[in-house]
Design an enzyme around this catalytic site. Structure first.
Site, PDB file in Angstrom:
ATOM      1  N   GLY A  41       1.907  13.190   9.177  1.00  0.00           N
ATOM      2  CA  GLY A  41       1.026  12.293   9.943  1.00  0.00           C
ATOM      3  C   GLY A  41       0.827  10.950   9.262  1.00  0.00           C
ATOM      4  N   GLY A  77     -12.578  -9.316   4.361  1.00  0.00           N
ATOM      5  CA  GLY A  77     -13.192  -9.036   5.677  1.00  0.00           C
ATOM      6  C   GLY A  77     -12.155  -9.050   6.773  1.00  0.00           C
ATOM      7  N   GLY A  78     -11.003  -8.396   6.516  1.00  0.00           N
ATOM      8  CA  GLY A  78      -9.987  -8.244   7.571  1.00  0.00           C
ATOM      9  C   GLY A  78     -10.360  -7.068   8.451  1.00  0.00           C
ATOM     10  N   LYS A 138     -11.777   5.989  12.506  1.00  0.00           N
ATOM     11  CA  LYS A 138     -12.472   6.011  13.808  1.00  0.00           C
ATOM     12  C   LYS A 138     -13.489   7.150  13.866  1.00  0.00           C
ATOM     13  CE  LYS A 138     -10.428   2.805  13.972  1.00  0.00           C
ATOM     14  NZ  LYS A 138      -9.364   2.244  13.135  1.00  0.00           N
ATOM     15  N   HIS A 180     -15.170   1.575  41.211  1.00  0.00           N
ATOM     16  CA  HIS A 180     -16.498   0.998  40.968  1.00  0.00           C
ATOM     17  C   HIS A 180     -17.490   2.103  40.655  1.00  0.00           C
ATOM     18  CE1 HIS A 180     -19.990  -1.582  41.439  1.00  0.00           C
ATOM     19  NE2 HIS A 180     -20.537  -0.639  42.200  1.00  0.00           N
ATOM     20  N   VAL A 200      -7.749  -6.026   0.856  1.00  0.00           N
ATOM     21  CA  VAL A 200      -7.197  -7.387   0.929  1.00  0.00           C
ATOM     22  C   VAL A 200      -5.767  -7.379   1.478  1.00  0.00           C
ATOM     23  CG1 VAL A 200      -8.663  -8.303  -0.918  1.00  0.00           C
ATOM     24  CG2 VAL A 200      -6.478  -7.239  -1.494  1.00  0.00           C
TER      25      VAL A 200
HETATM   26  P1  FAD Z   1       2.693   5.499   7.342  1.00  0.00           P
HETATM   27  O1  FAD Z   1       1.727   5.989   8.320  1.00  0.00           O
HETATM   28  O2  FAD Z   1       2.198   4.779   6.137  1.00  0.00           O
HETATM   29  O3  FAD Z   1       3.543   6.760   6.884  1.00  0.00           O
HETATM   30  C1  FAD Z   1       4.492   6.671   5.884  1.00  0.00           C
HETATM   31  C2  FAD Z   1       4.713   8.056   5.295  1.00  0.00           C
HETATM   32  O4  FAD Z   1       5.841   8.001   4.444  1.00  0.00           O
HETATM   33  C3  FAD Z   1       3.549   8.559   4.448  1.00  0.00           C
HETATM   34  O5  FAD Z   1       3.152   9.829   4.882  1.00  0.00           O
HETATM   35  C4  FAD Z   1       4.114   8.618   3.042  1.00  0.00           C
HETATM   36  O6  FAD Z   1       3.595   9.700   2.279  1.00  0.00           O
HETATM   37  C5  FAD Z   1       5.591   8.822   3.322  1.00  0.00           C
HETATM   38  N1  FAD Z   1       6.461   8.361   2.237  1.00  0.00           N
HETATM   39  C6  FAD Z   1       6.441   7.150   1.609  1.00  0.00           C
HETATM   40  N2  FAD Z   1       7.419   7.084   0.702  1.00  0.00           N
HETATM   41  C7  FAD Z   1       8.066   8.267   0.741  1.00  0.00           C
HETATM   42  C8  FAD Z   1       9.173   8.797   0.026  1.00  0.00           C
HETATM   43  N3  FAD Z   1       9.816   8.099  -0.910  1.00  0.00           N
HETATM   44  N4  FAD Z   1       9.582  10.052   0.322  1.00  0.00           N
HETATM   45  C9  FAD Z   1       8.944  10.793   1.262  1.00  0.00           C
HETATM   46  N5  FAD Z   1       7.898  10.333   1.965  1.00  0.00           N
HETATM   47  C10 FAD Z   1       7.467   9.088   1.717  1.00  0.00           C
HETATM   48  N6  FAD Z   1      -3.272   1.004  12.881  1.00  0.00           N
HETATM   49  C11 FAD Z   1      -3.574   1.021  14.193  1.00  0.00           C
HETATM   50  O7  FAD Z   1      -2.694   0.774  15.025  1.00  0.00           O
HETATM   51  N7  FAD Z   1      -4.832   1.318  14.640  1.00  0.00           N
HETATM   52  C12 FAD Z   1      -5.840   1.601  13.783  1.00  0.00           C
HETATM   53  O8  FAD Z   1      -6.958   1.870  14.215  1.00  0.00           O
HETATM   54  C13 FAD Z   1      -5.564   1.580  12.397  1.00  0.00           C
HETATM   55  N8  FAD Z   1      -6.527   1.869  11.510  1.00  0.00           N
HETATM   56  C14 FAD Z   1      -6.218   1.899  10.175  1.00  0.00           C
HETATM   57  C15 FAD Z   1      -7.237   2.177   9.278  1.00  0.00           C
HETATM   58  C16 FAD Z   1      -6.980   2.217   7.917  1.00  0.00           C
HETATM   59  C17 FAD Z   1      -8.085   2.548   6.956  1.00  0.00           C
HETATM   60  C18 FAD Z   1      -5.656   1.960   7.461  1.00  0.00           C
HETATM   61  C19 FAD Z   1      -5.338   2.015   5.987  1.00  0.00           C
HETATM   62  C20 FAD Z   1      -4.644   1.657   8.342  1.00  0.00           C
HETATM   63  C21 FAD Z   1      -4.918   1.610   9.704  1.00  0.00           C
HETATM   64  N9  FAD Z   1      -3.933   1.298  10.638  1.00  0.00           N
HETATM   65  C22 FAD Z   1      -4.242   1.278  11.979  1.00  0.00           C
HETATM   66  C23 FAD Z   1      -2.556   0.971  10.235  1.00  0.00           C
HETATM   67  C24 FAD Z   1      -1.656   2.201  10.433  1.00  0.00           C
HETATM   68  O9  FAD Z   1      -2.178   3.286   9.713  1.00  0.00           O
HETATM   69  C25 FAD Z   1      -0.246   1.899   9.984  1.00  0.00           C
HETATM   70  O10 FAD Z   1       0.232   0.726  10.620  1.00  0.00           O
HETATM   71  C26 FAD Z   1       0.680   3.054  10.316  1.00  0.00           C
HETATM   72  O11 FAD Z   1       0.258   4.239   9.689  1.00  0.00           O
HETATM   73  C27 FAD Z   1       2.116   2.743   9.901  1.00  0.00           C
HETATM   74  O12 FAD Z   1       2.919   3.825  10.220  1.00  0.00           O
HETATM   75  P2  FAD Z   1       4.262   4.135   9.402  1.00  0.00           P
HETATM   76  O13 FAD Z   1       4.852   5.323  10.081  1.00  0.00           O
HETATM   77  O14 FAD Z   1       5.049   2.907   9.261  1.00  0.00           O
HETATM   78  O15 FAD Z   1       3.787   4.515   7.950  1.00  0.00           O
HETATM   79  P1  NAI Z   2      -6.059  -7.761   6.493  1.00  0.00           P
HETATM   80  O1  NAI Z   2      -4.866  -8.577   6.245  1.00  0.00           O
HETATM   81  O2  NAI Z   2      -6.483  -7.466   7.876  1.00  0.00           O
HETATM   82  O3  NAI Z   2      -7.322  -8.448   5.799  1.00  0.00           O
HETATM   83  C1  NAI Z   2      -7.373  -8.763   4.438  1.00  0.00           C
HETATM   84  C2  NAI Z   2      -8.456  -9.796   4.236  1.00  0.00           C
HETATM   85  O4  NAI Z   2      -8.691  -9.942   2.859  1.00  0.00           O
HETATM   86  C3  NAI Z   2      -8.074 -11.160   4.779  1.00  0.00           C
HETATM   87  O5  NAI Z   2      -9.113 -11.638   5.600  1.00  0.00           O
HETATM   88  C4  NAI Z   2      -7.914 -12.012   3.518  1.00  0.00           C
HETATM   89  O6  NAI Z   2      -8.268 -13.357   3.710  1.00  0.00           O
HETATM   90  C5  NAI Z   2      -8.874 -11.323   2.564  1.00  0.00           C
HETATM   91  N1  NAI Z   2      -8.559 -11.513   1.139  1.00  0.00           N
HETATM   92  C6  NAI Z   2      -7.335 -11.446   0.551  1.00  0.00           C
HETATM   93  N2  NAI Z   2      -7.455 -11.612  -0.789  1.00  0.00           N
HETATM   94  C7  NAI Z   2      -8.780 -11.789  -1.048  1.00  0.00           C
HETATM   95  C8  NAI Z   2      -9.556 -11.998  -2.237  1.00  0.00           C
HETATM   96  N3  NAI Z   2      -8.967 -12.040  -3.443  1.00  0.00           N
HETATM   97  N4  NAI Z   2     -10.893 -12.135  -2.140  1.00  0.00           N
HETATM   98  C9  NAI Z   2     -11.503 -12.077  -0.910  1.00  0.00           C
HETATM   99  N5  NAI Z   2     -10.813 -11.883   0.250  1.00  0.00           N
HETATM  100  C10 NAI Z   2      -9.488 -11.734   0.183  1.00  0.00           C
HETATM  101  O7  NAI Z   2      -5.832  -6.425   5.645  1.00  0.00           O
HETATM  102  P2  NAI Z   2      -6.614  -5.053   5.630  1.00  0.00           P
HETATM  103  O8  NAI Z   2      -7.958  -5.196   6.225  1.00  0.00           O
HETATM  104  O9  NAI Z   2      -6.478  -4.574   4.232  1.00  0.00           O
HETATM  105  O10 NAI Z   2      -5.748  -4.152   6.599  1.00  0.00           O
HETATM  106  C11 NAI Z   2      -4.364  -3.916   6.339  1.00  0.00           C
HETATM  107  C12 NAI Z   2      -3.621  -3.666   7.602  1.00  0.00           C
HETATM  108  O11 NAI Z   2      -4.001  -2.419   8.176  1.00  0.00           O
HETATM  109  C13 NAI Z   2      -3.895  -4.712   8.644  1.00  0.00           C
HETATM  110  O12 NAI Z   2      -2.864  -5.650   8.592  1.00  0.00           O
HETATM  111  C14 NAI Z   2      -3.890  -3.984   9.943  1.00  0.00           C
HETATM  112  O13 NAI Z   2      -2.694  -4.243  10.607  1.00  0.00           O
HETATM  113  C15 NAI Z   2      -3.960  -2.513   9.578  1.00  0.00           C
HETATM  114  N6  NAI Z   2      -5.189  -1.972  10.162  1.00  0.00           N
HETATM  115  C16 NAI Z   2      -5.326  -1.951  11.513  1.00  0.00           C
HETATM  116  C17 NAI Z   2      -6.481  -1.495  12.096  1.00  0.00           C
HETATM  117  C18 NAI Z   2      -6.593  -1.509  13.572  1.00  0.00           C
HETATM  118  O14 NAI Z   2      -5.581  -1.670  14.237  1.00  0.00           O
HETATM  119  N7  NAI Z   2      -7.762  -1.327  14.136  1.00  0.00           N
HETATM  120  C19 NAI Z   2      -7.595  -1.008  11.307  1.00  0.00           C
HETATM  121  C20 NAI Z   2      -7.369  -1.110   9.891  1.00  0.00           C
HETATM  122  C21 NAI Z   2      -6.198  -1.559   9.364  1.00  0.00           C
END
Ligand code: FAD
Ligand code: NAI
Length: 470
Positions: A44, A187-188, A56, A449, A275
């Protein structure tokens, strides 16, 4: 270590089982490929285990708690008799009822498709062979095709090593207690979503953002709506603030930052550093292959998701574009189809992006500013949730829907929603934009509606110059 010297031949090996990898594996199996999926950690990936889903869950727990503590339904005559939070139960629900249900479901789907799940860390030996290492064992796999879906990990900044009270998003989702004071650096999307969740769960939250605004992927009009709600909840937002250093004790962590030329220190019980994230491409042996990377470590792919080695594909967070689960899954289907012999291009017109703040923000395609920068002649229509019957019945009228359409043809080229249900509502625009629909196509579609979706019809009527409800 037991090293398998004889490489086993496989059709397709998928590395990583996140929303990129597991979707690619299932689709390729449906299209007749014999698939092995390699995962070093949890089925996953980030999304299901430490990303989209658990975040979430905490956001929803925060809403439930906040509504009770602050008696938000008193206007409806509903009074709660106080609320208590059992954090251990919240965590248990998140981990066992939410995450495990979904990851267990994915594992079952993989097994039903006869996909072999190989546990271990994969590394390329060359353009044809990977080595999968699990503890003492190692397996060599010779593949006809390979999909790299290894995802991404949090960026660590100097002087803020993830340890103890300094946590990344994974740590922040699994804190042993609700912090009294949580400082968030960045604050991303992650920072803003978790700021909202923890503020709702009763923490004092301070966001330190390096740029002049939080939520930089969204436009100012949208950010203002979220910022107003943050202010009401007492979330402190310090912008143009650069984090300098952190000092931990057993009790707390002191964070020093610089804003407007002045150095300040705040003490909190935990500090989340969010960040940005970087692609997991540096430790998978790509230097033993001819796969080419950008200078930011992203794998270069064409519109079939093929890397510079034509039988090695890459999808999701390891390639350019927004790091989003649905983008990874879309690319997964493109890669799987091509590997199975179909000729499919990645031709998504626009990728929706959502921030699960209060209220939610969702955007896709052009914004008024991006359209202006490109010199496009557009019609902007903006309809407030305050004029939507369903939003009024929900006591959730903050926010608006905005359509950006081509002035002449009325084709919708962008949409933004900030308000109740934005994350679900944006899908109607996804369908419209992907299929080149006009604002008239939406206004002439009968919407039920009373629904929030009617506000999309109302915004379209506004774009057509024939508004009823405004
Ligand atoms: P990943 O989900 O990162 O999966 C990669 C997998 O590869 C991992 O399980 C890892 O263990 C495995 N792996 C890595 N290297 C190796 C290796 N060498 N050998 C074997 N296995 C390996 N995106 C959204 O669209 N909506 C959201 O609400 C959202 N919320 C998020 C909240 C948080 C806190 C975070 C951190 C991210 C969020 N994201 C969200 C971003 C989203 O999780 C990622 O964009 C997404 O998981 C990317 O999918 P992926 O399949 O590319 O990689
Ligand atoms: P982000 O790129 O969204 O935000 C990082 C923030 O940190 C930026 O606003 C940047 O200006 C700030 N920053 C960078 N360096 C800094 C410093 N030294 N001091 C203070 N501020 C600094 O990255 P984030 O929040 O880590 O998320 C990573 C990725 O995960 C996102 O790109 C997003 O695509 C994905 N994600 C998606 C979600 C969703 O779809 N709802 C939820 C959570 C993550």
């Amino acid at each position: 270590m037991v090293v398998g010297t004889q490489a086993r031949s496989v059709d397709l090996v998928v590395i990583g089982s996140g929303p990129g990898g597991y979707v690619a594996a299932i689709r390729a199996a449906e299209l007749g490929q014999k698939v092995v999926i390699v995962e070093r950690d949890f089925i996953g990936g980030v999304c299901l285990n430490v990303g989209c889903i658990p975040s979430k869950a905490l956001i929803n727990a925060g809403h439930a708690y906040h509504a009770q503590v602050h008696d938000t339904a008193t206007i409806m005559g509903v009074h709660s008799n106080g609320a208590t939070l059992n954090w251990e139960e919240t965590q248990k629900w998140k981990n066992e009822k939410v995450v495990k249900t979904l990851t267990g479901g994915i594992e079952m789907l993989l097994k039903k498709r006869k996909i072999e799940i190989l546990r271990g860390e994969a590394r390329f030996n060359d353009n044809q062979v990977i080595n999968v290492i699990e503890g003492e064992n190692s397996h060599l796999l010779e593949f006809k095709s390979c999909i790299i879906a290894t995802g991404s990990r949090p960026i660590e900044i100097p002087n803020f090593k993830f340890t103890g009270r300094l946590v990344n998003s994974t740590g922040a989702l699994n804190l042993p207690e609700v912090p009294k004071h949580l400082v968030i650096i960045g604050g991303g999307v992650i920072g803003s979503e978790l700021a909202g969740a923890y503020a709702n769960l009763g923490a004092k939250v301070t966001i330190l953002e390096g740029l002049p605004h939080i939520l930089n992927g969204f436009d100012k009009e949208m950010i203002d709506v979220a910022a107003a709600e943050f202010q009401e909840k007492g979330v402190e937002i310090i912008t143009s603030a650069i984090a300098k250093k952190a000092e931990q004790s057993t009790e707390n962590v002191a964070i020093t930052y610089e804003a407007n030329g002045v150095e300040e220190t705040i003490t909190a019980d935990y500090c989340l550093v969010s960040v940005g994230r970087k692609p997991n491409t540096d430790e998978i042996g790509l230097n033993n292959t001819d796969v080419k990377l950008t200078d930011r470590g992203q794998i270069i792919v064409n519109d079939r998701q093929q890397t510079s080695v034509s039988h090695i594909y890459a999808i999701g967070d390891v390639v350019a574009g927004p790091m989003l689960a649905h983008k990874a899954s879309y690319e997964a289907k493109v890669a799987a189809a091509n590997i199975a012999g179909e000729d499919v291009l990645n031709c998504a017109v626009a990728i929706p992006a959502v921030a699960y703040c209060d209220p939610e923000l969702a955007t896709m395609g052009e914004t008024p500013e991006s359209a202006k920068e490109k010199g496009l002649k557009v019609m902007i229509a903006k309809f407030p949730f305050a004029a939507n019957g369903r939003a009024i019945t929900m006591n959730a009228t903050r926010g608006f829907i905005r359509i950006v359409s081509d002035k002449e043809t009325k084709v919708i080229i962008g949409a933004q929603i900030v308000g109740p249900g934005a994350s679900d509502l944006i899908s109607e625009f996804a369908l419209a934009i992907e299929n080149g629909l006009t604002s008239e196509d939406i206004s002439l579609t009968v919407h039920p509606h009373p629904t929030l979706g009617e506000a999309i019809m109302d915004t379209s009527e506004l774009a057509d110059g024939l508004p009823i409800h405004i």
